[in-house]
Design a protein around this motif. Structure first.
Motif, PDB file in Angstrom:
ATOM      1  N   LEU A   1       0.866  -1.630   0.056  1.00 52.49           N
ATOM      2  CA  LEU A   1       0.219   0.298  -0.277  1.00 52.49           C
ATOM      3  C   LEU A   1       0.741   1.333  -0.166  1.00 52.49           C
ATOM      4  O   LEU A   1       0.195   2.201  -0.055  1.00 52.49           O
ATOM      5  N   GLY A   2       1.697   1.271   0.111  1.00 53.66           N
ATOM      6  CA  GLY A   2       3.284   2.481  -0.233  1.00 53.66           C
ATOM      7  C   GLY A   2       3.690   2.777   0.849  1.00 53.66           C
ATOM      8  O   GLY A   2       4.715   3.902   0.320  1.00 53.66           O
ATOM      9  N   ARG A   3       3.596   1.754   2.157  1.00 56.44           N
ATOM     10  CA  ARG A   3       3.672   2.381   3.402  1.00 56.44           C
ATOM     11  C   ARG A   3       5.656   2.472   3.064  1.00 56.44           C
ATOM     12  O   ARG A   3       5.930   0.866   3.053  1.00 56.44           O
ATOM     13  N   ARG A   4       6.503   2.505   3.592  1.00 54.15           N
ATOM     14  CA  ARG A   4       8.290   3.067   4.443  1.00 54.15           C
ATOM     15  C   ARG A   4       7.941   2.334   5.123  1.00 54.15           C
ATOM     16  O   ARG A   4       7.510   0.919   5.660  1.00 54.15           O
ATOM     17  N   ARG A   5       9.819   0.924   5.024  1.00 54.21           N
ATOM     18  CA  ARG A   5       9.603  -0.022   6.014  1.00 54.21           C
ATOM     19  C   ARG A   5      10.078   0.514   7.191  1.00 54.21           C
ATOM     20  O   ARG A   5       9.709  -0.373   7.957  1.00 54.21           O
ATOM     21  N   ALA A   6      10.105   1.320   7.809  1.00 56.61           N
ATOM     22  CA  ALA A   6      10.275   1.656   8.478  1.00 56.61           C
ATOM     23  C   ALA A   6       9.180   2.128   9.615  1.00 56.61           C
ATOM     24  O   ALA A   6       8.587   2.386  10.543  1.00 56.61           O
ATOM     25  N   TYR A   7       8.265   2.821   8.720  1.00 59.73           N
ATOM     26  CA  TYR A   7       6.231   2.705   9.219  1.00 59.73           C
ATOM     27  C   TYR A   7       6.426   1.944   9.018  1.00 59.73           C
ATOM     28  O   TYR A   7       5.598   1.305  10.172  1.00 59.73           O
ATOM     29  N   VAL A   8       5.857   0.357   8.663  1.00 55.29           N
ATOM     30  CA  VAL A   8       5.605  -0.410   8.605  1.00 55.29           C
ATOM     31  C   VAL A   8       5.877  -1.033   9.757  1.00 55.29           C
ATOM     32  O   VAL A   8       5.577  -1.666  10.790  1.00 55.29           O
ATOM     33  N   LEU A   9       7.911  -0.719  10.096  1.00 55.81           N
ATOM     34  CA  LEU A   9       7.972  -1.860  11.823  1.00 55.81           C
ATOM     35  C   LEU A   9       7.508  -1.335  12.673  1.00 55.81           C
ATOM     36  O   LEU A   9       6.730  -1.786  13.809  1.00 55.81           O
ATOM     37  N   ARG A  10       7.392   0.541  13.065  1.00 51.08           N
ATOM     38  CA  ARG A  10       6.546   0.590  13.817  1.00 51.08           C
ATOM     39  C   ARG A  10       5.303   0.719  13.517  1.00 51.08           C
ATOM     40  O   ARG A  10       4.612   0.675  15.383  1.00 51.08           O
ATOM     41  N   THR A  11       4.631   0.751  13.356  1.00 55.32           N
ATOM     42  CA  THR A  11       3.441   0.684  13.235  1.00 55.32           C
ATOM     43  C   THR A  11       2.535  -0.308  12.879  1.00 55.32           C
ATOM     44  O   THR A  11       1.102  -0.991  13.063  1.00 55.32           O
ATOM     45  N   VAL A  12       3.039  -2.050  12.211  1.00 56.44           N
ATOM     46  CA  VAL A  12       2.093  -3.598  11.912  1.00 56.44           C
ATOM     47  C   VAL A  12       3.811  -4.094  12.795  1.00 56.44           C
ATOM     48  O   VAL A  12       3.264  -4.835  13.790  1.00 56.44           O
ATOM     49  N   THR A  13       4.406  -4.403  12.290  1.00 51.32           N
ATOM     50  CA  THR A  13       5.304  -5.178  13.131  1.00 51.32           C
ATOM     51  C   THR A  13       5.832  -5.581  14.521  1.00 51.32           C
ATOM     52  O   THR A  13       5.305  -6.046  15.269  1.00 51.32           O
ATOM     53  N   LEU A  14       5.859  -3.957  15.023  1.00 49.13           N
ATOM     54  CA  LEU A  14       6.361  -4.449  16.535  1.00 49.13           C
ATOM     55  C   LEU A  14       5.285  -4.176  17.311  1.00 49.13           C
ATOM     56  O   LEU A  14       4.604  -4.941  18.265  1.00 49.13           O
ATOM     57  N   PRO A  15       3.772  -3.327  17.101  1.00 45.32           N
ATOM     58  CA  PRO A  15       2.185  -3.602  17.806  1.00 45.32           C
ATOM     59  C   PRO A  15       2.295  -5.362  17.659  1.00 45.32           C
ATOM     60  O   PRO A  15       1.947  -5.359  18.214  1.00 45.32           O
ATOM     61  N   LEU A  16       2.605  -5.951  16.736  1.00 47.85           N
ATOM     62  CA  LEU A  16       2.409  -6.671  16.449  1.00 47.85           C
ATOM     63  C   LEU A  16       3.015  -8.264  17.824  1.00 47.85           C
ATOM     64  O   LEU A  16       2.697  -9.203  17.847  1.00 47.85           O
ATOM     65  N   ALA A  17       4.469  -7.446  17.798  1.00 49.98           N
ATOM     66  CA  ALA A  17       5.342  -9.053  18.407  1.00 49.98           C
ATOM     67  C   ALA A  17       5.602  -7.636  19.711  1.00 49.98           C
ATOM     68  O   ALA A  17       6.252  -8.344  20.528  1.00 49.98           O
ATOM     69  N   ALA A  18       5.070  -6.758  19.956  1.00 47.23           N
ATOM     70  CA  ALA A  18       4.792  -6.363  21.388  1.00 47.23           C
ATOM     71  C   ALA A  18       5.155  -7.253  22.585  1.00 47.23           C
ATOM     72  O   ALA A  18       5.764  -6.937  23.445  1.00 47.23           O
ATOM     73  N   PRO A  19       3.350  -7.726  22.870  1.00 49.09           N
ATOM     74  CA  PRO A  19       3.560  -9.178  23.621  1.00 49.09           C
ATOM     75  C   PRO A  19       4.856  -9.609  24.331  1.00 49.09           C
ATOM     76  O   PRO A  19       5.148  -9.466  24.893  1.00 49.09           O
ATOM     77  N   GLY A  20       5.097 -10.510  23.076  1.00 42.93           N
ATOM     78  CA  GLY A  20       6.300 -11.562  23.130  1.00 42.93           C
ATOM     79  C   GLY A  20       7.741 -10.401  23.550  1.00 42.93           C
ATOM     80  O   GLY A  20       8.543 -10.944  24.543  1.00 42.93           O
ATOM     81  N   ILE A  21       8.030  -9.192  23.382  1.00 41.12           N
ATOM     82  CA  ILE A  21       8.938  -8.683  23.776  1.00 41.12           C
ATOM     83  C   ILE A  21       8.892  -8.112  25.073  1.00 41.12           C
ATOM     84  O   ILE A  21      10.389  -7.826  25.452  1.00 41.12           O
ATOM     85  N   GLY A  22       7.832  -7.880  25.254  1.00 41.11           N
ATOM     86  CA  GLY A  22       7.047  -7.141  26.830  1.00 41.11           C
ATOM     87  C   GLY A  22       7.771  -8.495  27.799  1.00 41.11           C
ATOM     88  O   GLY A  22       8.772  -8.557  28.598  1.00 41.11           O
ATOM     89  N   ALA A  23       7.498  -9.549  27.426  1.00 36.44           N
ATOM     90  CA  ALA A  23       7.681 -10.866  27.786  1.00 36.44           C
ATOM     91  C   ALA A  23       9.614 -11.143  28.305  1.00 36.44           C
ATOM     92  O   ALA A  23       9.982 -10.817  29.300  1.00 36.44           O
TER      93      ALA A  23
END
Lengths: 357, 507
Positions: free
Chosen positions: B412-434
């Protein structure tokens, strides 16, 4: 990602590590010039000193606080284990933030002095302490005296059975009944002294005898004394003040304990007198604040504190040992010069080879 | 995040983890071959290596059995008070090994030696296996088990052959952490008098203040770490597919009826937890009562607690920051580089804190002098020590976040850094929190590196505890130990909660 694709990455990673190494070498020189600069600046008094203390906080904090109050000089203290602190000082080298090293035993001071990290102390400071209790090159000086003793449990060892000499402890009647702390600096100093006094061969036999006699190994002296008092051990080779420390922790009089001190008579090597002491780091050699601190440690007030609160022997004239403690002169201790105890490496090798560690 | 940036970040992180190794290399090089062979090629060193390996093997096996059994009981059976057991089983992780060892020594006569140390180490480190396995068991789709049952396999054969096999990666990851933890532990082995490599390294520092000899001996620990890593890698080779195929949501698994095994199961689990938590609790209470050494003033205690929290938070933040690129790289760009960086991050993990401490002293004095004896260098030491804990968490969390969502965002045209911040990290946040919770509580417990690197005059709960126990002032030490365990229990509780054992429906 392919191998060829990785190559630039690997190269940059290695380059980074290399750069790290180069910086390390370069900054060592920079460190030396800088240290020289600081030393000059330090000659002026800035009313602050940094002490690395290998002696525990509960023992020396009151002395440092008294000094701070009396002199108006701020004392920054770093407490730690004497051996680990000696390793840290060796690692820090000339860039150490420390001005003073307060150590639990002469061996640690010797190890730091050997790396050339100490400044020479002035004659009038050294002269306050008998020559046997200070470095012959004047790089450190003893602050308190501590005598090697045998702690024994009064229920398990009748007074008549107490040995005349430490060498008797390798005999069968002491099998499994003697605790030692072979990694402890004061045990090692005692073994080195034995080598100086009685020769390497007899010392090797003694160590082998202890091993064969199932000597009980402990980490430190306080554990030995605690175990002697509780009856887990019949006896153990320690320094004289540990029974007093235990009495203090238990809130009783030292005579109420099951653990007692036995001082070996007749100049036996088992009652070697060792010291805790102080050395001044090179960078603080002419810092007047530091000089004031060392003078304070060897002054009446601090020496009286050590005598009465930690039950160690004061080393300057005019201050007496704690009441109830036999005077140093009455003990008939061996005439060993601590400067002769410099061959620690051989002692260590012998202790390792004996299988006691 | 663009991949070259990811790779650079990962290399930097691994660089930090390799500082201790570089330092060992430099010091061993200075010592010269004669000294190295004199120290390493002796019968004594051989015996030390043998004993270290044996202890690691015994404790790891015990932890695997205890951890898997506990996790299975609380997630997959009709065990009574299941959720209570689920939390209690994780709590021993909050107890530092030196506190546990002291507790056992003062509770049991003549408690010392190899088996004593093995027992204490197993009791404090089995949660490293229990936590990931419990989480994996909660997440596993029951479909495979149902297929096995429908094909006529018995209940127990299905459990062992299908269910447990599915959580093998979690078991292996936990077992690896236990093995490396045992190799690096100093507290328990020194108090219980087992001569293993870490203790010998400390002994050499004490024996004649022999820094060089100690460091040469520490290189043997690096060799053992490589051995353990290779063994773990080998066990992964034969790994099969564990993820579920096809669409639809997984259902919560059915619970096994324990039947007449209910009583023994409760008793067994209660005995393990009782030994792990009860003995330290009783000893702490006794320390409070015994002795007249005054507990340090409340102000000092509060200061130490504040310092502990601050340096542990700082260490956790730095460790996670460094772990992020390594974990993302190995989850998203699997390959030789990712594997190499991931494995390299583990190399320092089995080194004793004293060696890490000395290496950071060296680094601080020669490379980063302005940081020396600041909390930042201490945080860097924690990162070097605990990077693998965070990397494993980031990797696991990122692997569970479906990459397809990132692809959609990108398309959809999002830049990689933006995707990391808005998609990957929120999805992975609980695991990273552990991962963060695990690193935080491990930082709280760390002692030897903290002693060497803390700013002059600063005490943490761990150093305050050490200062009093080293002069046998147990009454004064007790409040430090109690507070340390209580604070560390908070992230531990949270860790056990997020495995899913607390949820009513999740399993």
């Amino acid at each position: 990602m392919t191998i060829s694709g990785m190559r630039p990455l690997l190269a940059s990673a290695l380059g980074g590590l290399l750069a790290l190494g180069v910086t390390a070498c370069g900054s060592e020189q920079a460190a030396q010039t800088e240290a020289a600069g600081t030393a000059e600046a330090r000659a002026r008094t800035d009313e602050k000193i940094t002490v690395y203390s290998g002696r525990s906080e509960s023992l020396v904090k009151p002395v440092l606080e008294d000094f701070q109050e009396a002199s108006g000089i701020t004392v920054e203290v770093r407490y730690g284990d004497t051996a680990q602190m000696a390793a840290q000082l060796q690692e820090e080298g000339s860039r150490s933030p420390a001005d003073v090293f307060l150590a639990q035993d002469a061996g640690a001071l010797g190890a730091v002095a050997e790396k050339g990290l100490f400044a020479k102390l002035p004659e009038d400071v050294l002269d306050k302490v008998p020559s046997a209790y200070r470095d012959e090159d004047g790089e450190w000086v003893g602050v308190t005296g501590r005598v090697r003793t045998m702690a024994y449990n009064t229920d398990q060892v009748p007074k008549d059975n107490l040995p005349e000499s430490v060498f008797e402890l390798t005999e069968p009647e002491w099998k499994g009944k003697v605790g030692i702390a072979p990694t402890n600096g004061s045990f090692q100093a005692f073994i080195t002294a034995m080598r100086v006094e009685d020769g390497d061969e007899k010392t090797e036999d003694f160590l082998a005898g202890l091993k064969a006699n199932d000597a009980q190994i402990r980490e430190g002296n306080s554990q030995i004394v605690a175990d002697v008092n509780s009856g887990r051990l019949a006896s153990g080779l320690v320094n004289h003040y540990y029974v007093y420390e235990l009495a203090k922790e238990e809130g009783t009089d030292v005579d109420a304990l099951k653990a007692r001190n036995h001082f070996f008579p007749n100049k036996d090597i088992g009652s070697l007198v060792n010291v805790s002491g102080v050395g001044v780091l090179d960078r603080a050699g002419d810092d007047t604040d530091v000089r004031e601190f060392v003078d304070y440690l060897l002054g009446t007030q601090a020496q009286t504190y050590f005598a009465e609160q930690t039950y160690e022997y004061p080393l300057i004239d005019g201050v007496d040992a704690a009441p109830g403690l036999p005077s140093l002169s009455s003990l008939n201790t061996p005439d060993i010069d601590l400067n002769d105890l410099d061959d620690l490496a051989t002692t260590i090798r012998m202790i390792k080879e004996s299988g006691l560690v | 995040m663009p991949r070259p940036a990811l790779a650079c970040g990962a290399s930097l992180a691994v660089g930090v983890a390799l500082i201790p190794l570089a330092y060992l290399g430099i010091r061993a090089g200075e010592a010269g071959w004669d000294r190295i062979t004199e120290e390493l090629l002796t019968e004594r060193t051989g015996a030390l290596i043998g004993r270290s390996l044996a202890l690691a093997a015994v404790v790891t096996s015990a932890c695997t059995v205890l951890g898997v059994a506990a996790a299975f009981l609380v997630t997959r059976t009709d065990l009574p008070a299941r959720r209570l057991f689920g939390v209690l089983a994780a709590l021993p992780l909050a107890i530092p090994s030196y506190v546990a060892a002291f507790a056992w020594v003062s509770a049991v006569q003549d408690f010392e030696g190899f088996w004593a140390a093995a027992l204490v180490l197993a009791l404090v480190s089995y949660p490293y296996v229990y936590l990931p396995v419990a989480a994996a068991l909660v997440g596993v789709d029951p479909a495979q088990e149902e297929v096995a049952l429908s094909l006529g396999r018995g209940q127990w054969r299905t459990t062992v052959g299908v269910t447990l096999r599915q959580v093998r990666p979690a078991v292996a990851a936990g077992a690896l952490l236990v093995a490396l933890y045992v190799l690096s532990d100093f507290g328990a082995v020194s108090i219980l008098r087992v001569n293993v490599l870490t203790r010998a390294v400390f002994t050499l520092i004490n024996l004649g203040f022999d820094r060089t000899g100690a460091l040469v001996l520490a290189t043997a620990l690096v060799a053992l770490t490589i051995l353990v890593l290779l063994a773990e890698q080998f066990s992964r080779r034969r790994a099969a597919r564990y993820a579920r195929l096809g669409g639809g949501a997984p259902r919560p698994p059915t619970r096994l009826r324990l039947g007449r095994w209910r009583g023994p199961a409760v008793l067994g689990l209660a005995a393990v937890i009782g030994a792990a938590l009860g003995v330290p609790a009783v000893s702490l209470v006794r320390w409070f009562g015994e002795g007249v050494s005054r507990p340090g003033s409340l102000g000092e205690l509060a200061d130490a607690a504040g310092n502990s929290l601050w340096v542990s938070l700082l260490g956790t933040a730095l460790t996670l920051l460094l772990a992020l690129p390594v974990g993302l790289l190995s989850a998203r760009v699997p390959g030789l580089l990712a594997v190499a960086l991931d494995r390299l991050a583990y190399l320092s993990h089995a080194l004793p804190g004293l060696v890490i401490g000395l290496s950071l002293v060296f680094f601080g004095i020669n490379v980063a002098y302005p940081l020396y004896q600041s909390v930042w260098l201490l945080a860097l030491a924690y990162a070097a020590l605990f990077l693998p804990l965070a990397v494993a968490a980031v990797h696991g969390a990122a692997a569970q976040a479906p990459p397809v969502l990132e692809d959609v965002a990108r398309s959809l045209g999002r830049r990689r850094a933006y995707v990391l911040r808005t998609v990957t990290l929120p999805l992975a946040a609980p695991g990273i929190g552990a991962g963060a919770a695990l690193v935080f509580l491990t930082c709280m417990k760390e002692l030897p590196a903290t002693l060497l690197l803390r700013p002059t005059g600063m005490d943490t709960l761990a150093t305050g505890l050490w200062k009093h126990t080293s002069v046998a002032a147990y009454a004064a030490a007790a409040p430090y130990a109690a507070l340390l365990v209580l604070i560390a229990a908070v992230p531990t509780w949270w860790l056990s909660a997020r495995t899913g054992v607390l949820t009513r429906t999740g399993g």
